[in-house]
Design a protein around this motif. Structure first.
Motif, PDB file in Angstrom:
ATOM      1  N   GLU A 102       0.829  -1.216   0.000  1.00  0.00           N
ATOM      2  CA  GLU A 102       0.000   0.000   0.000  1.00  0.00           C
ATOM      3  C   GLU A 102       0.861   1.261   0.000  1.00  0.00           C
ATOM      4  O   GLU A 102       0.500   2.267  -0.584  1.00  0.00           O
ATOM      5  N   GLU A 103       1.996   1.191   0.689  1.00  0.00           N
ATOM      6  CA  GLU A 103       2.905   2.330   0.716  1.00  0.00           C
ATOM      7  C   GLU A 103       3.392   2.643  -0.702  1.00  0.00           C
ATOM      8  O   GLU A 103       3.520   3.800  -1.090  1.00  0.00           O
ATOM      9  N   ALA A 104       3.644   1.601  -1.497  1.00  0.00           N
ATOM     10  CA  ALA A 104       4.075   1.791  -2.887  1.00  0.00           C
ATOM     11  C   ALA A 104       2.950   2.398  -3.723  1.00  0.00           C
ATOM     12  O   ALA A 104       3.194   3.254  -4.578  1.00  0.00           O
ATOM     13  N   ARG A 105       1.718   1.971  -3.488  1.00  0.00           N
ATOM     14  CA  ARG A 105       0.587   2.535  -4.209  1.00  0.00           C
ATOM     15  C   ARG A 105       0.420   4.020  -3.872  1.00  0.00           C
ATOM     16  O   ARG A 105       0.245   4.864  -4.754  1.00  0.00           O
ATOM     17  N   ASP A 106       0.507   4.358  -2.584  1.00  0.00           N
ATOM     18  CA  ASP A 106       0.393   5.765  -2.161  1.00  0.00           C
ATOM     19  C   ASP A 106       1.527   6.601  -2.768  1.00  0.00           C
ATOM     20  O   ASP A 106       1.307   7.710  -3.252  1.00  0.00           O
ATOM     21  N   TRP A 107       2.747   6.055  -2.742  1.00  0.00           N
ATOM     22  CA  TRP A 107       3.898   6.760  -3.303  1.00  0.00           C
ATOM     23  C   TRP A 107       3.699   6.984  -4.810  1.00  0.00           C
ATOM     24  O   TRP A 107       3.975   8.070  -5.326  1.00  0.00           O
ATOM     25  N   SER A 108       3.193   5.982  -5.527  1.00  0.00           N
ATOM     26  CA  SER A 108       2.961   6.114  -6.968  1.00  0.00           C
ATOM     27  C   SER A 108       1.939   7.204  -7.265  1.00  0.00           C
ATOM     28  O   SER A 108       2.095   7.979  -8.213  1.00  0.00           O
ATOM     29  N   GLU A 109       0.912   7.280  -6.432  1.00  0.00           N
ATOM     30  CA  GLU A 109      -0.104   8.320  -6.609  1.00  0.00           C
ATOM     31  C   GLU A 109       0.523   9.706  -6.423  1.00  0.00           C
ATOM     32  O   GLU A 109       0.262  10.623  -7.201  1.00  0.00           O
ATOM     33  N   LYS A 110       1.380   9.841  -5.422  1.00  0.00           N
ATOM     34  CA  LYS A 110       2.065  11.124  -5.192  1.00  0.00           C
ATOM     35  C   LYS A 110       3.012  11.439  -6.348  1.00  0.00           C
ATOM     36  O   LYS A 110       3.142  12.594  -6.754  1.00  0.00           O
ATOM     37  N   GLU A 111       3.698  10.416  -6.866  1.00  0.00           N
ATOM     38  CA  GLU A 111       4.601  10.625  -8.007  1.00  0.00           C
ATOM     39  C   GLU A 111       3.825  11.123  -9.228  1.00  0.00           C
ATOM     40  O   GLU A 111       4.308  11.967  -9.978  1.00  0.00           O
ATOM     41  N   LEU A 112       2.622  10.604  -9.418  1.00  0.00           N
ATOM     42  CA  LEU A 112       1.784  11.024 -10.540  1.00  0.00           C
ATOM     43  C   LEU A 112       1.402  12.499 -10.401  1.00  0.00           C
ATOM     44  O   LEU A 112       1.472  13.261 -11.369  1.00  0.00           O
ATOM     45  N   LEU A 113       1.025  12.923  -9.196  1.00  0.00           N
ATOM     46  CA  LEU A 113       0.692  14.331  -8.956  1.00  0.00           C
ATOM     47  C   LEU A 113       1.933  15.205  -9.140  1.00  0.00           C
ATOM     48  O   LEU A 113       1.874  16.266  -9.753  1.00  0.00           O
ATOM     49  N   LYS A 114       3.061  14.734  -8.620  1.00  0.00           N
ATOM     50  CA  LYS A 114       4.328  15.457  -8.782  1.00  0.00           C
ATOM     51  C   LYS A 114       4.671  15.569 -10.269  1.00  0.00           C
ATOM     52  O   LYS A 114       5.123  16.620 -10.737  1.00  0.00           O
ATOM     53  N   LYS A 140       2.587  15.589 -12.804  1.00  0.00           N
ATOM     54  CA  LYS A 140       1.665  16.535 -13.446  1.00  0.00           C
ATOM     55  C   LYS A 140       2.162  17.978 -13.251  1.00  0.00           C
ATOM     56  O   LYS A 140       2.179  18.767 -14.194  1.00  0.00           O
ATOM     57  N   ASP A 141       2.590  18.297 -12.028  1.00  0.00           N
ATOM     58  CA  ASP A 141       3.154  19.625 -11.758  1.00  0.00           C
ATOM     59  C   ASP A 141       4.444  19.832 -12.552  1.00  0.00           C
ATOM     60  O   ASP A 141       4.688  20.896 -13.099  1.00  0.00           O
ATOM     61  N   PHE A 142       5.269  18.789 -12.599  1.00  0.00           N
ATOM     62  CA  PHE A 142       6.528  18.832 -13.338  1.00  0.00           C
ATOM     63  C   PHE A 142       6.272  19.154 -14.809  1.00  0.00           C
ATOM     64  O   PHE A 142       6.955  19.982 -15.398  1.00  0.00           O
ATOM     65  N   VAL A 143       5.280  18.477 -15.411  1.00  0.00           N
ATOM     66  CA  VAL A 143       4.967  18.694 -16.828  1.00  0.00           C
ATOM     67  C   VAL A 143       4.602  20.148 -17.076  1.00  0.00           C
ATOM     68  O   VAL A 143       5.135  20.782 -17.984  1.00  0.00           O
ATOM     69  N   ALA A 144       3.710  20.672 -16.254  1.00  0.00           N
ATOM     70  CA  ALA A 144       3.273  22.055 -16.442  1.00  0.00           C
ATOM     71  C   ALA A 144       4.469  23.008 -16.357  1.00  0.00           C
ATOM     72  O   ALA A 144       4.643  23.882 -17.211  1.00  0.00           O
ATOM     73  N   HIS A 145       5.321  22.808 -15.358  1.00  0.00           N
ATOM     74  CA  HIS A 145       6.473  23.690 -15.158  1.00  0.00           C
ATOM     75  C   HIS A 145       7.517  23.513 -16.269  1.00  0.00           C
ATOM     76  O   HIS A 145       7.983  24.481 -16.860  1.00  0.00           O
ATOM     77  N   SER A 146       7.881  22.274 -16.552  1.00  0.00           N
ATOM     78  CA  SER A 146       8.949  22.002 -17.513  1.00  0.00           C
ATOM     79  C   SER A 146       8.536  22.371 -18.941  1.00  0.00           C
ATOM     80  O   SER A 146       9.341  22.887 -19.706  1.00  0.00           O
TER      81      SER A 146
END
Length: 195
Positions: A133-145, A147-153
């Motif tokens: 579950e920790e890996a699933r939560d981390w993956s969800e956070k990576e996806l949000l991160k 999305k922000d990265f794409v907009a900025h980069s």
């Protein structure tokens, strides 16, 4: 309507097997009964990059330390460096992924493994990796991160092509890195793989 990364996650299409350890640089590892650890690239990285080729593979008998370069994934001249999550001696290399790299996207955890390594410091080095579950939560956070990265980069390197990466409603298309310039790949390396 094309499938987006958010859809991939919401539909639980993103594969995160529970018995594996996941490093923060998107490489998984699993200790097998034989005592060897298999390792490969996680499904989230494959959804972000799309089809890639592998280069600079290491050979059986070579020793690697945690953080050493073990492969590069390339696409149309763009590349990402892949680092080992563990130290040890390489006992086997999956030649199939070199000749048929599509297997990385189709089955990253069974047929798409990269290496088998005889680990030297398994307990110490996997202590900071995530699983279940920790890996699933981390993956969800990576996806949000991401999305922000794409907009900025994209704003920084290719402001005219942001609409190619985002669908209506601001969702990311699947394999968004494949349409981005090399500079964005370099930023992704620093922000997601060199951690």
């Amino acid at each position: 309507r094309s499938r987006g990364l958010g859809d991939v996650y919401k539909r639980q299409v993103l594969r995160i097997p529970k018995g594996l350890f996941y490093s923060k640089n998107h490489v998984w590892t699993h200790l097998e009964r034989s005592g060897n650890a298999s390792l490969g690239l996680d499904d989230l990285l494959m959804h972000i990059t799309g089809r890639v080729e592998l280069k600079n593979f290491r050979n059986p008998g070579e020793r690697v330390k945690k953080g050493d370069l073990i492969a590069e994934i390339t696409q149309d001249g763009k590349q990402l460096k892949i680092m080992s999550p563990i130290s040890g001696e390489i006992s086997d290399v999956n030649e199939n992924v070199k000749s048929e790299p599509a297997v990385l996207n189709e089955d990253p955890y069974r047929k798409g493994w990269l290496y088998k390594i005889k680990p030297e410091k398994w307990s110490a080095e996997t202590g900071k990796l995530v699983m279940a579950e920790e890996a699933r939560d981390w993956s969800e956070k990576e996806l949000l991160k991401f999305k922000d990265f794409v907009a900025h980069s994209m704003k920084k390197h290719a402001p005219e092509s942001t609409e190619l990466i985002l669908q209506e409603g601001g969702e990311l298309n699947d394999h968004p890195l494949s349409g981005m310039p090399a500079e964005v790949w370099e930023d992704f390396q620093k922000g997601f793989l060199d951690v």
